[in-house]
Design a protein around this motif. Sequence first.
Motif, short mmCIF file in Angstrom:
data_model
loop_
_atom_site.label_atom_id
_atom_site.label_comp_id
_atom_site.label_asym_id
_atom_site.label_seq_id
_atom_site.Cartn_x
_atom_site.Cartn_y
_atom_site.Cartn_z
N PHE A 1 46.55 33.03 38.24
CA PHE A 1 46.70 34.42 38.73
C PHE A 1 46.01 35.38 37.77
O PHE A 1 45.23 36.24 38.19
CB PHE A 1 48.19 34.76 38.87
CG PHE A 1 48.46 36.18 39.29
CD1 PHE A 1 48.41 36.54 40.63
CD2 PHE A 1 48.75 37.16 38.35
CE1 PHE A 1 48.65 37.85 41.03
CE2 PHE A 1 48.98 38.47 38.73
CZ PHE A 1 48.94 38.82 40.07
N ARG B 1 42.62 37.57 38.52
CA ARG B 1 42.64 39.02 38.34
C ARG B 1 41.46 39.45 37.47
O ARG B 1 40.78 40.44 37.78
CB ARG B 1 43.98 39.39 37.67
CG ARG B 1 44.30 40.85 37.63
CD ARG B 1 45.72 41.07 37.14
NE ARG B 1 45.93 40.52 35.80
CZ ARG B 1 47.11 40.49 35.19
NH1 ARG B 1 48.20 40.93 35.78
NH2 ARG B 1 47.22 39.98 33.99
N GLU B 2 41.18 38.68 36.42
CA GLU B 2 40.05 39.03 35.55
C GLU B 2 38.72 38.82 36.27
O GLU B 2 37.81 39.65 36.18
CB GLU B 2 40.08 38.16 34.28
CG GLU B 2 41.19 38.53 33.33
CD GLU B 2 41.37 37.52 32.20
OE1 GLU B 2 40.59 36.54 32.13
OE2 GLU B 2 42.28 37.71 31.39
N LEU C 1 37.97 38.66 39.56
CA LEU C 1 37.71 39.59 40.67
C LEU C 1 37.33 40.98 40.17
O LEU C 1 36.58 41.70 40.82
CB LEU C 1 38.94 39.68 41.58
CG LEU C 1 39.23 38.43 42.42
CD1 LEU C 1 40.54 38.61 43.20
CD2 LEU C 1 38.09 38.16 43.39
N HIS D 1 39.09 43.15 51.68
CA HIS D 1 40.47 43.23 51.23
C HIS D 1 41.35 42.12 51.82
O HIS D 1 42.15 41.52 51.11
CB HIS D 1 41.06 44.60 51.55
CG HIS D 1 42.25 44.93 50.70
ND1 HIS D 1 42.12 45.32 49.39
CD2 HIS D 1 43.58 44.87 50.93
CE1 HIS D 1 43.32 45.52 48.86
NE2 HIS D 1 44.22 45.25 49.79
N LEU E 1 40.52 38.80 50.13
CA LEU E 1 41.03 38.71 48.77
C LEU E 1 42.56 38.62 48.75
O LEU E 1 43.14 37.90 47.93
CB LEU E 1 40.56 39.91 47.95
CG LEU E 1 39.04 39.98 47.79
CD1 LEU E 1 38.63 41.23 47.02
CD2 LEU E 1 38.50 38.74 47.09
N THR E 2 43.20 39.34 49.66
CA THR E 2 44.65 39.24 49.78
C THR E 2 45.04 37.78 50.06
O THR E 2 45.96 37.23 49.46
CB THR E 2 45.16 40.15 50.91
OG1 THR E 2 44.68 41.47 50.68
CG2 THR E 2 46.67 40.18 50.95
N VAL F 1 44.58 35.53 46.93
CA VAL F 1 45.60 35.66 45.88
C VAL F 1 46.97 35.22 46.36
O VAL F 1 47.68 34.50 45.65
CB VAL F 1 45.67 37.13 45.40
CG1 VAL F 1 46.78 37.29 44.37
CG2 VAL F 1 44.34 37.56 44.80
N PHE F 2 47.35 35.63 47.57
CA PHE F 2 48.74 35.44 47.98
C PHE F 2 48.97 34.23 48.88
O PHE F 2 50.10 33.87 49.15
CB PHE F 2 49.28 36.71 48.63
CG PHE F 2 49.29 37.88 47.68
CD1 PHE F 2 50.20 37.93 46.63
CD2 PHE F 2 48.35 38.89 47.79
CE1 PHE F 2 50.20 38.98 45.73
CE2 PHE F 2 48.34 39.96 46.89
CZ PHE F 2 49.27 40.00 45.86
#
Lengths: 311, 210
Positions: free
Chosen positions: A74, A78-79, A81, A91, A94-95, A98-99
């Motif tokens: 995670f 974050r770094e 992206l 969006h 990418l959502t 990540v999720f």
Amino acid sequence: MNGHFIILLGIVLSVLLIATGAAQLLKRRGGPDNLTIQNLTARINAWWVMVAVMAIAFVAGPTGVVVLFAICSFAALREFLTLTNTAAADHWALTAAVFIVLPLQYLAVGMGWYGFYSIFIPVYAFLLMPILSTLRGQVENFLIRVSEAQWALMIAVFCVSHVPALLSLKIPDYEGKNLFLIFFLIVVVQSSDVLQYVWGKLLGRRKIAPNLSPSKTLEGLLGGILSASLLGAALFWITPFSVLQAFALSLVITLMGFLGGLVMSAIKRDRGVKDWGHLIAGHGGFIDRLDSVIFSAPIFFHIVRFYWDLH
Amino acid sequence: MSLSARITAALIVGFAHVVTAVRGVWDGIAPIPGQRIYFANHNSHGDFVLVWTVLPRALRFRARPVAGADYWLTSKLKSFIGKDVFNAVLIDRNSNTRTSDPVTQMSAALKEGDSLILFPEGTRNTGQARLLPFKSGLFHLATANPEIDIVPVWIENLNRVMPKGALVPIPLICTVTFGAPMRLAMGEGKADFLARAESALNALAPERKI
């Protein structure tokens, strides 16, 4: 298993104590204002924290290790992206990355479901994410955006998840000991990073990749890789490998680690940043610390699986 | 501050850390206590949360965001967050209907010793331009309070975390950069002061590259 764990923890803590002591000595001689020594102290202090976190995860067992690496993924995602050109139109993609993708990948790793976790990101995420990115109809930089998003997932999630995936290998006469494979991989690769730094500072003359990573030298590379591989050979007793096999595998993973560092460094230089993040004092970001593990883990996993695993 | 407001504040700050790993960069001013007027670029409803998150605790609870009453009073939850948690100075942005003058309201907060966080663009910037032209409020506030430091604050990346219309934030690293403080110069006119403030803020923005 427990006896081995305590011995190894004792060795790691002794090394850290010696490093801390040496840094204090250097501080007295070089003065507290010396930036190299300040950075060295910060790095060693961060190692204490990282070792403590790893030890807690090991004590918590396989679930603890899977959760720890999911958190690392995670932070790494974050770094990564942050440095990409992804736009508002991505969006949803990418959502999902990540999720949905990240948790599913680690769920499959935790279940030991090789058939899923080995292809989920390279096949399913690879095809589905660009589809999500087309939904808004924005074509500007499309290939750049989707490639960068896929790279982010491959590096930060897929590759990192191959560290805990070592837990799902079934090696004869090695049941219940797979945590030591993780210990072996991480200790060899990370000590190679440290030893390359030490050898480079002591003997380094010939720059090996001045455009990518000006601090890396041939002397540092050879000294670091060889000494870390000797360390790997000396750790054969916690692995299913012979001394020679442990040495050869160590050579492969330290070399991959070194090359991985170069690749990640090329990305940073292109994006005009020095570090991937700032959360690990003295080291930079999670990717700065994990880059060599990222490139060595999948290769180590597949070599061990191919030659040692019952499948 | 009530217990529920305190807990909510801690949750919001914690959430901001997880999603954005936000870091304050003090570039021209130190994070030491002092009364200030912070002015920042405005891309998202979460902007003042980030500024608030990177301020040290001693400064945080005395830094009041200036926000539009039309947005923050529309539901019970928003009003709780706006008034109880962030202690916002809520101003009526519609000059035809308002009963109190925003500059008077902001000056009253400053008289009590609080700092202010304001967004001189007046509305969220969702376009391609880095900054929208500043509204004149900042100039009038500086004229009424010439002895208070005015600090430019650049918020980077939050617009990508939560683009307009998005329901879920994606995690990206954000930075909040505090620049050198400025004050209204002797005899400086409105246009000159606002241009100087805009360029001070613009100078803090990192370059973008593909």
